[in-house]
Enzyme design. Structure first.
Site, mmCIF file in Angstrom:
data_model
loop_
_atom_site.group_PDB
_atom_site.id
_atom_site.type_symbol
_atom_site.label_atom_id
_atom_site.label_comp_id
_atom_site.label_asym_id
_atom_site.label_seq_id
_atom_site.Cartn_x
_atom_site.Cartn_y
_atom_site.Cartn_z
ATOM 1 N N LYS A 10 -0.703 0.603 3.067
ATOM 2 C CA LYS A 10 -1.200 -0.774 2.969
ATOM 3 C C LYS A 10 -0.769 -1.542 4.205
ATOM 4 O O LYS A 10 0.235 -1.219 4.863
ATOM 5 C CB LYS A 10 -0.706 -1.466 1.695
ATOM 6 C CG LYS A 10 0.812 -1.652 1.589
ATOM 7 C CD LYS A 10 1.356 -2.879 2.323
ATOM 8 C CE LYS A 10 2.875 -2.932 2.283
ATOM 9 N NZ LYS A 10 3.446 -3.991 3.156
ATOM 10 N N ASP A 144 5.851 -3.694 -4.394
ATOM 11 C CA ASP A 144 4.525 -3.404 -3.823
ATOM 12 C C ASP A 144 3.702 -2.448 -4.688
ATOM 13 O O ASP A 144 2.494 -2.333 -4.498
ATOM 14 C CB ASP A 144 4.673 -2.775 -2.422
ATOM 15 C CG ASP A 144 4.908 -3.815 -1.336
ATOM 16 O OD1 ASP A 144 4.643 -5.011 -1.578
ATOM 17 O OD2 ASP A 144 5.355 -3.431 -0.240
#
Length: 298
Positions: A10, A144
């Site tokens: 990401k 996350d």
């Protein structure tokens, strides 16, 4: 039987730190995107032996990383949390990580590996489990990980677990470059707590640019407030040197991803992205050309 799932990296297109909370975490306001740089997670489960006193075994295999015998990895913690949620005994299992995402890079590799394992466990043991429950399990292990469960493009708030999907990015490419050092996330948060940020990301403006399909507007608003907390010393200066090289090579916008030290540049043209990557690879071998990607959560 073996099951395999890809775990994409990401990047944080924009990252703002709003406040330090009483629980020690920070409230964040971010826009996050999964990209086509993947780890591969393979899960193999074993039959439960008849011996009821047998200790459960969780074997994690990965290159160049070893763990003490009594160490419980984040992956094992995620598996324990999953079977606790579905109220079922955890089978013996072997998990193999094939790493392509650099570690300690601000690219969410560890969180994405956890998320991929949880998606596999859901697919095998609880296919009707809502994604939000799987994200709740993931949050027990990593801030996350809830985003990494769903992927795509999203606004992330709170610790990162309050997620709002937004429309996909226009066609574009990213050059991701990781210098050869790591940044401890807790230390960087501590530094950020002592810094007055001279400018904050215009995240609402970026959301509008995304909704309008305005790639130039998105690129102009890439920003990460962690950059203001970096010490003005070597090797941290490399982060800004990489940003300068990306801009000179045609990137429309650059920022550090997460708590770094990886830097990305946004390019509208693949040939320019490849040329920029070729330049950076001379000094930084861990340089990648990637695209935005989605995750199939069915």
């Amino acid at each position: 039987m073996k099951y395999t799932e890809l775990a994409p990296a990401k990047i944080n297109l924009a990252l703002d730190i709003l406040r330090r909370r009483d629980d020690g975490y920070h409230d964040l306001y971010m826009i996050m995107q999964t990209v086509s740089l993947f780890d591969r997670v393979t899960l193999e489960e074993f039959e439960i032996a008849n011996n009821k006193n047998q200790d459960r075994k969780f074997i994690l295999e990965t290159e160049n990383i070893s763990f003490p015998a009594d160490y419980i990895t984040l992956e094992e913690r995620a598996a324990i949390a999953f079977f606790d949620e579905i109220k079922s005994p955890m089978p013996d299992m072997r998990v193999k990580l094939e790493k392509s995402i650099p570690a300690y890079a601000g690219l969410g590799g560890g969180s994405s590996d956890i998320a991929a394992l949880l998606r596999l466990l859901r697919k095998i043991h609880a296919p009707d489990m809502p994604i939000k429950i799987l994200q709740k399990i993931a949050l027990r292990v990593s801030s996350d990980a809830p985003f990494c469960i769903q992927g795509g493009l999203a606004i992330a708030e709170g610790r990162g677990e309050i997620l709002t999907r937004i429309s996909p990015l226009p066609a574009c490419w990213f050059v991701i470059c990781k210098p050869d050092f790591g940044i401890p996330t807790p230390e960087l948060f501590a530094l950020a707590d002592r810094v007055q940020f001279p400018e904050r990301p215009d995240i609402n403006g970026m959301i509008y640019a995304v909704q309008s399909g305005d790639l130039r507007g998105i690129a102009n608003k890439t920003r990460n407030v962690f950059e203001y907390a970096l010490p003005d010393t070597k090797p941290y200066r490399q982060i800004f040197e990489i940003k300068t090289k990306l801009l000179k090579s045609g990137a429309w916008g650059t920022a550090m991803s997460g708590s770094g030290p990886s830097v990305f540049g946004l390019f509208p043209d693949l040939s320019d992205a490849n040329a920029a990557a070729d330049i950076l690879k001379r000094d930084f071998p861990e340089t990648f050309v990637v695209q935005p990607c989605e995750i199939d959560t069915r």
